[in-house]
Design a protein around this motif. Structure first.
Motif, PDB file in Angstrom:
ATOM      1  N   GLY A  54       5.576  -0.295  -7.752  1.00 55.29           N
ATOM      2  CA  GLY A  54       4.703   0.984  -7.979  1.00 55.29           C
ATOM      3  C   GLY A  54       3.728   1.558  -7.095  1.00 55.29           C
ATOM      4  O   GLY A  54       4.135   1.202  -5.848  1.00 55.29           O
ATOM      5  N   HIS A  55       2.714   2.042  -7.603  1.00 54.49           N
ATOM      6  CA  HIS A  55       1.887   2.679  -6.883  1.00 54.49           C
ATOM      7  C   HIS A  55       0.462   2.335  -7.049  1.00 54.49           C
ATOM      8  O   HIS A  55      -0.076   2.425  -8.091  1.00 54.49           O
ATOM      9  CB  HIS A  55       2.170   4.248  -6.908  1.00 54.49           C
ATOM     10  N   LEU A  56      -0.615   2.208  -6.096  1.00 50.65           N
ATOM     11  CA  LEU A  56      -1.973   1.654  -6.310  1.00 50.65           C
ATOM     12  C   LEU A  56      -2.599   2.188  -5.309  1.00 50.65           C
ATOM     13  O   LEU A  56      -2.503   2.216  -4.224  1.00 50.65           O
ATOM     14  CB  LEU A  56      -1.916  -0.080  -6.239  1.00 50.65           C
ATOM     15  N   ASN A  57      -3.985   2.743  -5.738  1.00 53.05           N
ATOM     16  CA  ASN A  57      -5.123   3.281  -4.916  1.00 53.05           C
ATOM     17  C   ASN A  57      -6.046   1.911  -5.062  1.00 53.05           C
ATOM     18  O   ASN A  57      -6.334   1.680  -6.182  1.00 53.05           O
ATOM     19  CB  ASN A  57      -5.550   4.269  -5.603  1.00 53.05           C
ATOM     20  N   VAL A  58      -6.718   1.735  -3.889  1.00 55.40           N
ATOM     21  CA  VAL A  58      -7.644   0.548  -3.617  1.00 55.40           C
ATOM     22  C   VAL A  58      -8.784   1.232  -3.243  1.00 55.40           C
ATOM     23  O   VAL A  58      -8.622   1.695  -2.100  1.00 55.40           O
ATOM     24  CB  VAL A  58      -6.964  -0.570  -3.031  1.00 55.40           C
ATOM     25  N   LEU A  75      -1.466   2.562  -1.813  1.00 55.50           N
ATOM     26  CA  LEU A  75      -0.350   1.409  -1.450  1.00 55.50           C
ATOM     27  C   LEU A  75       0.723   1.835  -2.363  1.00 55.50           C
ATOM     28  O   LEU A  75       0.763   1.931  -3.432  1.00 55.50           O
ATOM     29  CB  LEU A  75      -0.915   0.019  -1.406  1.00 55.50           C
ATOM     30  N   THR A  76       2.141   1.363  -1.807  1.00 55.42           N
ATOM     31  CA  THR A  76       3.209   1.536  -2.458  1.00 55.42           C
ATOM     32  C   THR A  76       3.957   0.231  -2.498  1.00 55.42           C
ATOM     33  O   THR A  76       3.500  -0.827  -1.529  1.00 55.42           O
ATOM     34  CB  THR A  76       4.277   2.812  -2.008  1.00 55.42           C
ATOM     35  N   SER A  77       5.286   0.062  -3.013  1.00 57.78           N
ATOM     36  CA  SER A  77       5.910  -1.447  -3.046  1.00 57.78           C
ATOM     37  C   SER A  77       6.251  -1.850  -1.610  1.00 57.78           C
ATOM     38  O   SER A  77       6.500  -1.057  -0.705  1.00 57.78           O
ATOM     39  CB  SER A  77       7.211  -1.029  -3.700  1.00 57.78           C
ATOM     40  N   GLY A  78       5.840  -2.982  -1.517  1.00 57.99           N
ATOM     41  CA  GLY A  78       5.982  -3.515  -0.032  1.00 57.99           C
ATOM     42  C   GLY A  78       4.737  -3.756   0.798  1.00 57.99           C
ATOM     43  O   GLY A  78       4.666  -4.271   1.818  1.00 57.99           O
ATOM     44  N   MET A  79       3.705  -2.926   0.445  1.00 54.72           N
ATOM     45  CA  MET A  79       2.515  -2.631   1.270  1.00 54.72           C
ATOM     46  C   MET A  79       1.400  -3.695   0.744  1.00 54.72           C
ATOM     47  O   MET A  79       1.456  -3.941  -0.411  1.00 54.72           O
ATOM     48  CB  MET A  79       1.965  -1.333   1.139  1.00 54.72           C
ATOM     49  N   GLN A  85       3.791   1.343 -15.043  1.00 52.49           N
ATOM     50  CA  GLN A  85       3.088   0.299 -14.601  1.00 52.49           C
ATOM     51  C   GLN A  85       3.140  -0.483 -13.066  1.00 52.49           C
ATOM     52  O   GLN A  85       4.085  -0.110 -12.288  1.00 52.49           O
ATOM     53  CB  GLN A  85       3.658  -0.763 -15.407  1.00 52.49           C
ATOM     54  N   THR A  86       2.032  -0.918 -12.611  1.00 51.18           N
ATOM     55  CA  THR A  86       2.038  -1.378 -11.123  1.00 51.18           C
ATOM     56  C   THR A  86       2.037  -2.775 -11.320  1.00 51.18           C
ATOM     57  O   THR A  86       1.087  -3.526 -11.971  1.00 51.18           O
ATOM     58  CB  THR A  86       0.922  -0.892 -10.230  1.00 51.18           C
ATOM     59  N   ILE A  87       2.821  -3.621 -10.377  1.00 52.52           N
ATOM     60  CA  ILE A  87       2.663  -4.863 -10.445  1.00 52.52           C
ATOM     61  C   ILE A  87       2.097  -5.470  -8.929  1.00 52.52           C
ATOM     62  O   ILE A  87       2.578  -5.004  -7.901  1.00 52.52           O
ATOM     63  CB  ILE A  87       4.154  -5.707 -10.625  1.00 52.52           C
ATOM     64  N   ASN A  90      -4.331   2.588 -10.920  1.00 49.15           N
ATOM     65  CA  ASN A  90      -3.166   3.333 -11.017  1.00 49.15           C
ATOM     66  C   ASN A  90      -3.233   4.410 -11.767  1.00 49.15           C
ATOM     67  O   ASN A  90      -3.297   4.621 -13.268  1.00 49.15           O
ATOM     68  CB  ASN A  90      -2.254   2.043 -11.696  1.00 49.15           C
ATOM     69  N   LEU A  91      -3.081   5.560 -11.061  1.00 52.96           N
ATOM     70  CA  LEU A  91      -3.225   7.006 -11.559  1.00 52.96           C
ATOM     71  C   LEU A  91      -1.804   7.384 -12.167  1.00 52.96           C
ATOM     72  O   LEU A  91      -1.678   8.670 -12.344  1.00 52.96           O
ATOM     73  CB  LEU A  91      -3.995   7.858 -10.507  1.00 52.96           C
TER      74      LEU A  91
END
Length: 124
Positions: A30-34, A43-47, A66-68, A61-62
């Motif tokens: 998924g995709h995550l703002n931190v 961040l995206t998958s693998g980061m 779902q983001t894992i 998570n906008l």
């Protein structure tokens, strides 16, 4: 020690910090703002990114999916060393925040404002 968790769509977590340990976050799916201190990381998958101790952080998570993520800390003894600074509704628990915390709270509120709002129902 590592812990895998889900960040649900259209979610911003509370604003938190750790007093004793650094934490590394890896996005598995998924995709995550931190928010980390005064910076916003996307961040995206693998980061991954490391959150230093005594630094404010929150996850957002906008996206519509779902983001894992996996959280890792080096010293499992301090796994519960977590301080909560604000809730999603903007309640601040620190009475006299430092300037860096004030900046983080501004970023945090901006992310909360980006949450998808359901349209208000019109009364008949």
């Amino acid at each position: 020690m590592s812990n895998q968790l889900s960040v649900y769509p259209n979610t911003v977590t509370t604003l938190m910090s750790h007093r004793v340990v650094d934490k590394t976050i890896s996005v598995e799916l998924g995709h995550l703002n931190v928010i980390i201190g005064e910076h916003l990381h996307t961040l995206t998958s693998g980061m991954n990114v490391t959150i230093p101790k005594n630094t404010l952080f929150a996850y957002a998570n906008l996206s519509p999916s779902q983001t894992i993520i996996t959280e890792r800390i080096e010293h499992p003894t301090f796994a519960k060393d977590l301080v909560i600074h604000a809730e999603v509704n903007g309640i601040v628990y620190d009475a006299n925040p430092s300037p860096a915390m004030q900046s983080s709270l501004s970023l945090y509120r901006a992310l909360v404002d980006m949450l998808i709002k359901a349209p208000a129902k019109k009364s008949a």
